[in-house]
Design an enzyme around this catalytic site. Structure first.
Site, short mmCIF file in Angstrom:
data_model
loop_
_atom_site.label_atom_id
_atom_site.label_comp_id
_atom_site.label_asym_id
_atom_site.label_seq_id
_atom_site.Cartn_x
_atom_site.Cartn_y
_atom_site.Cartn_z
N GLU A 51 11.81 -2.61 12.15
CA GLU A 51 11.43 -1.53 11.24
C GLU A 51 10.22 -0.80 11.84
OE1 GLU A 51 10.05 -3.15 7.50
OE2 GLU A 51 10.86 -1.45 6.40
N LYS A 54 -2.03 -7.80 -8.22
CA LYS A 54 -2.84 -7.83 -7.00
C LYS A 54 -2.31 -6.75 -6.06
CE LYS A 54 -5.28 -8.94 -3.37
NZ LYS A 54 -4.87 -7.78 -2.55
N PRO A 55 -2.93 -5.55 -6.11
CA PRO A 55 -2.49 -4.49 -5.19
C PRO A 55 -3.01 -4.74 -3.79
CG PRO A 55 -4.37 -3.75 -6.49
CD PRO A 55 -4.03 -5.14 -6.97
N CYS A 99 10.25 1.32 2.70
CA CYS A 99 11.17 0.24 3.08
C CYS A 99 12.61 0.72 3.18
CB CYS A 99 11.12 -0.90 2.07
SG CYS A 99 9.49 -1.52 1.78
N TRP A 158 0.82 -1.22 0.00
CA TRP A 158 0.00 0.00 0.00
C TRP A 158 0.85 1.26 0.00
CZ3 TRP A 158 1.63 2.61 4.18
CH2 TRP A 158 2.15 1.86 5.24
N ASN A 159 2.13 1.18 0.33
CA ASN A 159 2.86 2.43 0.59
C ASN A 159 3.27 3.18 -0.68
OD1 ASN A 159 4.78 0.49 -0.01
ND2 ASN A 159 6.28 1.25 1.46
N GLU A 217 11.05 -8.10 -2.66
CA GLU A 217 11.59 -6.86 -2.08
C GLU A 217 10.93 -6.75 -0.71
OE1 GLU A 217 11.70 -3.57 -0.59
OE2 GLU A 217 10.71 -2.62 -2.32
N LEU A 218 11.69 -7.05 0.32
CA LEU A 218 11.09 -7.26 1.65
C LEU A 218 11.48 -6.13 2.61
CD1 LEU A 218 11.72 -11.12 1.73
CD2 LEU A 218 9.73 -9.87 0.86
N GLY A 252 6.79 -6.44 0.04
CA GLY A 252 6.04 -6.47 1.29
C GLY A 252 6.92 -6.95 2.43
N SER A 253 6.29 -7.54 3.42
CA SER A 253 7.04 -7.88 4.63
C SER A 253 7.92 -9.13 4.43
CB SER A 253 6.08 -8.14 5.79
OG SER A 253 5.42 -9.37 5.57
C1 SIN Z 1 10.07 1.36 -0.70
O1 SIN Z 1 11.17 1.35 -0.18
O2 SIN Z 1 9.07 1.06 -0.08
C2 SIN Z 1 10.02 1.85 -2.13
C3 SIN Z 1 10.67 3.15 -2.19
C4 SIN Z 1 11.36 3.49 -3.47
O3 SIN Z 1 11.19 2.82 -4.49
O4 SIN Z 1 12.08 4.48 -3.45
#
Ligand code: SIN
Length: 480
Positions: free
Chosen positions: A383, A176-177, A285, A152-153, A251-252, A229-230
């Site tokens: 985090e 799938k968002p 993240c 969602w971010n 990408e966690l 995500g996580s």
């Molecule tokens: C992320 O780290 O959640 C993505 C941020 C980015 O792509 O700069």
């Protein structure tokens, strides 16, 4: 500008569809208002999307890279033309300040543009032969149907960072968002339709993450899953992918250290810290999560940082002058509160902030600086995903490296020093996939984004980004 706040649909095989289950409300975290509903899609819709994407793969993968680039370039242009509507949707569905949302739309479009071109450079190889009667080639093939599960971010950029390379290389995709922010994705899907992608090439599911993920993990027609995500969910996907040896890009979580050495330009370090830490209210993240400052400049850094953070304006992201929007939901707020309260109870000092903001109906937390933290505090171990800057004193470069690497995560790190030798040697010892040196904002479409250790597998963006979506096929040709 006015934003539609009605019912949105999913898109499967070129058709806009609902679900036979119920719908899900999308709630603006700035004021708790429902801003739209999306279908509560589940297994049936996921199966249909897989079939559609599988069918479409046969012809999409046979187009030339130049033809596929044509569709992507149209999509890039449509995103830029619709920047304001996309940005407004993003802000009302997940709270990001409107200027950040506008920036994210541009950033998201840049992945589509970059990969439109990069698709033309998925070269194979001709390898010198060891035998006169043989020719050795490496051909590149798209992996097949891809499922992209996004958070969602960054409702637009995390999708396009996956769509761009998947579509450019000849894969078809099921998106799938997150159920917290699916509206931007619906709008993106509309733009894909306007760009003329053939039916089934791009499909959008909304609804139950667990039911949809179950189908994509169990259906052997899906050859790759790309997820942001996580770390916890990433580990589950790794386990679930084992039976079919499905390809994964993950990408966690991150828990980025930011190191300020005693020769740093302190004003620059403060600026970089604020830019990194408070982007998206700290719900990023790669945002700086732990600040390690060398003792000679510690007091000056804390004082200047506190002053800068006090100037940040919190509020509803639709207000043009706001710097910090709400957190995504109450769980997010509770986590931030737990981290700050734990640090305070163990002896850290809150320099500014340190409390939820309860008077405006949304889920807000004050931008916060906490000094004199140590590694035993939760805020330095987990985090935070919120607007909190914990600062710890370190004595030497080696101690900074040891503290920075003291985590299972390895996504991003930041270093502020004016000394090239020190900076180089320090960064070489850091176990992080991305490093900003005197730079609080290292992201871009043309660079590899991804983490070491438990922060993930693979890289997105850059020329590495498209390699994740192709297979090498070695062909040995016998001449006769
Ligand atoms: C992320 O780290 O959640 C993505 C941020 C980015 O792509 O700069």
């Amino acid at each position: 500008m006015a934003v539609k706040t009605d019912s949105y649909l999913m898109s499967i095989n070129g058709e806009w569809v609902g679900s036979e289950l119920d719908t899900l409300d999308v709630v603006n975290p700035a004021n708790d208002e429902v801003v739209g509903t999306v279908p509560h899609g589940g297994e049936k819709e996921a199966e249909q999307a897989v079939e559609a994407a599988y069918e479409a793969f046969q012809s999409w993968s046979n187009l030339t890279a130049h033809d596929r680039a044509g569709y992507l370039k149209k999509l890039n242009q449509l995103m830029l033309d619709n920047q304001e509507e996309l940005a407004q949707l993003m802000t009302i569905e997940m709270g990001k300040p409107i200027n950040e949302s506008r920036g994210e739309v541009k950033y998201a479009a840049s992945f589509i543009e970059w990969f439109a071109e990069e698709g033309k450079r998925v070269d194979g190889d001709v390898i010198p032969t060891h035998a006169a009667g043989k020719r050795l080639h490496v051909w590149k093939k798209p992996v097949g149907v891809v499922a992209a599960i996004t958070p969602w971010n960054f409702p637009a950029a995390m999708l396009t960072r996956k769509m761009g390379p998947a579509l450019a290389s000849g894969c078809t995709i099921i998106m799938k968002p997150s159920s917290e922010s699916p509206l931007t994705a619906v709008k993106l899907m509309e733009l894909c339709e306007q760009a003329g992608f053939p039916k089934g090439v791009v499909n959008l599911l909304t609804g139950s993450s667990s039911k949809i993920a179950k189908v994509v993990m169990e259906n052997s027609k899906v050859r790759k899953v790309t997820f942001t995500g996580s770390t916890e969910v990433g580990k589950t996907l790794i386990r679930q992918s084992a039976d079919q040896v499905k390809k994964l890009s993950l990408e966690l979580g991150g828990h980025a250290p930011l190191v300020v050495l005693d020769d740093a330009d302190i004003d620059l370090a403060v600026k970089g810290t604020v830019a990194s830490k408070f982007r998206n209210a700290g719900q990023t993240c790669i945002c700086a999560n732990r600040i390690y400052v060398q003792e000679g400049v510690y007091d000056e850094f804390v004082e200047k940082l506190t002053k800068a953070v006090k100037e940040l304006k919190v509020g509803n992201g639709t207000d043009e002058s706001v710097d910090i929007g709400p957190l995504i939901n109450q769980d997010g707020l509770d986590k931030v509160k737990r981290h700050v309260d734990d640090a305070s109870s163990k002896g850290a000092t809150v320099m500014t902030g340190g409390e939820p903001i309860t008077d405006n109906g949304g889920v807000f937390y004050q931008p916060t600086v906490v000094k004199d933290v140590n590694q035993s505090m939760i805020v330095m171990q987990e985090e935070t995903f919120g607007p909190v800057t914990p600062v710890e004193k370190v004595s030497s470069d080696d101690e900074a490296v040891q503290m920075a690497n003291d985590t299972p995560y390895g996504l991003a790190a930041y270093v502020f020093t004016e000394n090239v030798s020190r900076g180089t040697q320090l960064i070489e010892k850091l176990d992080f996939g991305i490093v900003g040196w005197n730079d609080g904002g290292p992201s871009a479409a043309q660079v590899p984004f991804g983490g070491m250790k438990e922060s993930g597998l693979g890289r997105e963006g850059g020329h590495e980004g498209i390699e994740e979506f192709v297979e090498s096929q070695y062909v040995s040709i016998g001449l006769h």
